[in-house]
Write an enzyme that holds these catalytic residues in place. Structure first.
Site, mmCIF file in Angstrom:
data_model
loop_
_atom_site.group_PDB
_atom_site.id
_atom_site.type_symbol
_atom_site.label_atom_id
_atom_site.label_comp_id
_atom_site.label_asym_id
_atom_site.label_seq_id
_atom_site.Cartn_x
_atom_site.Cartn_y
_atom_site.Cartn_z
ATOM 1 N N CYS A 165 0.559 -1.314 0.179
ATOM 2 C CA CYS A 165 -0.423 -0.267 0.105
ATOM 3 C C CYS A 165 0.259 1.352 -0.033
ATOM 4 O O CYS A 165 0.661 2.102 -0.534
ATOM 5 C CB CYS A 165 -0.532 -0.292 1.590
ATOM 6 N N ARG A 177 -7.749 -4.361 -2.694
ATOM 7 C CA ARG A 177 -7.341 -2.949 -4.015
ATOM 8 C C ARG A 177 -8.682 -2.909 -5.078
ATOM 9 O O ARG A 177 -8.112 -3.853 -6.339
ATOM 10 C CB ARG A 177 -6.402 -3.394 -4.391
#
Length: 215
Positions: free
Chosen positions: A51, A128
């Site tokens: 991330c 995601r």
């Protein structure tokens, strides 16, 4: 936090689910982005390596998104305190200032409205997911990635530009289209139009239904 949602996953070419959420830049609503393109993207958790690379990637391309009138808005099921601490950490450790807001979606309402939570991947984390919303608030594209692999941010730059080009010129774009390349024109509606197109120097035609032209 107020969210307007419908049953099932959001649908392309339908209004994006409305939201009113706390972010690192104060409260944000979908209506705040009216008149602009918006990329709303979720990540599993703050202070995680993949991330972190994605946020750096989005930030490094922010000027390109800005030039296309496109805003960025992150989201995870973490508190705004965690988001604030993480963005400060990215600045300290990687030298990158995260300039776009991040939604603190602790009650998971935005994530659920947008189909960001997939129990097969994680029960309490957003996958995601990336959503591209046009200036009228219509959902135009969505892309899901696995938890283990980061996104290709350059593809989102390319796709927003391609959609804007299609909107402005009533055309389509071929695989991996880039700015300056020829676009695909809609198939002709009549036989006469097909004959005229095949005889015209304006178009590069393989057959009557497959023609390109320069803008």
């Amino acid at each position: 936090m107020e969210v307007t949602t419908s049953s099932g996953l959001p649908q392309l070419n339908a209004p994006a689910p409305a939201f009113d959420a706390l972010t690192t830049h104060g409260r944000k609503t979908l209506e705040d982005y009216r008149g602009k393109w918006l990329i709303l993207f979720s990540h599993p958790a703050d202070f995680t390596p993949v991330c972190t690379t994605e946020f750096i990637g989005f930030q490094e391309r922010k000027a390109q998104f800005d030039a296309m009138n496109c805003e960025l808005l992150g989201l995870s099921i973490d508190s705004h305190h965690s988001h604030n601490a993480w963005t400060l950490n990215i600045k300290e450790k990687f030298g990158v200032e995260i300039e776009f807001p991040i939604i603190a979606d602790l009650d998971m309402k935005v994530a659920q409205a947008y189909g960001m939570v997939h129990p097969g991947a994680a029960d309490t984390s957003a996958v995601r997911a990336t959503f591209m919303i046009d200036p009228q608030g219509v959902l135009r594209a969505m892309v899901y990635y696995p938890m283990s692999n980061g996104r290709q941010i350059d593809e989102f730059v390319r796709l927003v530009h391609a959609m804007q080009t299609s909107d402005a010129n009533a055309c389509a774009t071929p695989e991996n289209w880039r700015d300056g390349e020829k676009v695909i024109v809609p198939p002709p509606a009549t036989i006469q139009q097909a004959r005229e197109r095949l005889a015209s120097d304006e178009y590069e035609c393989v057959d009557f239904y497959f023609c390109k032209k320069s803008l």
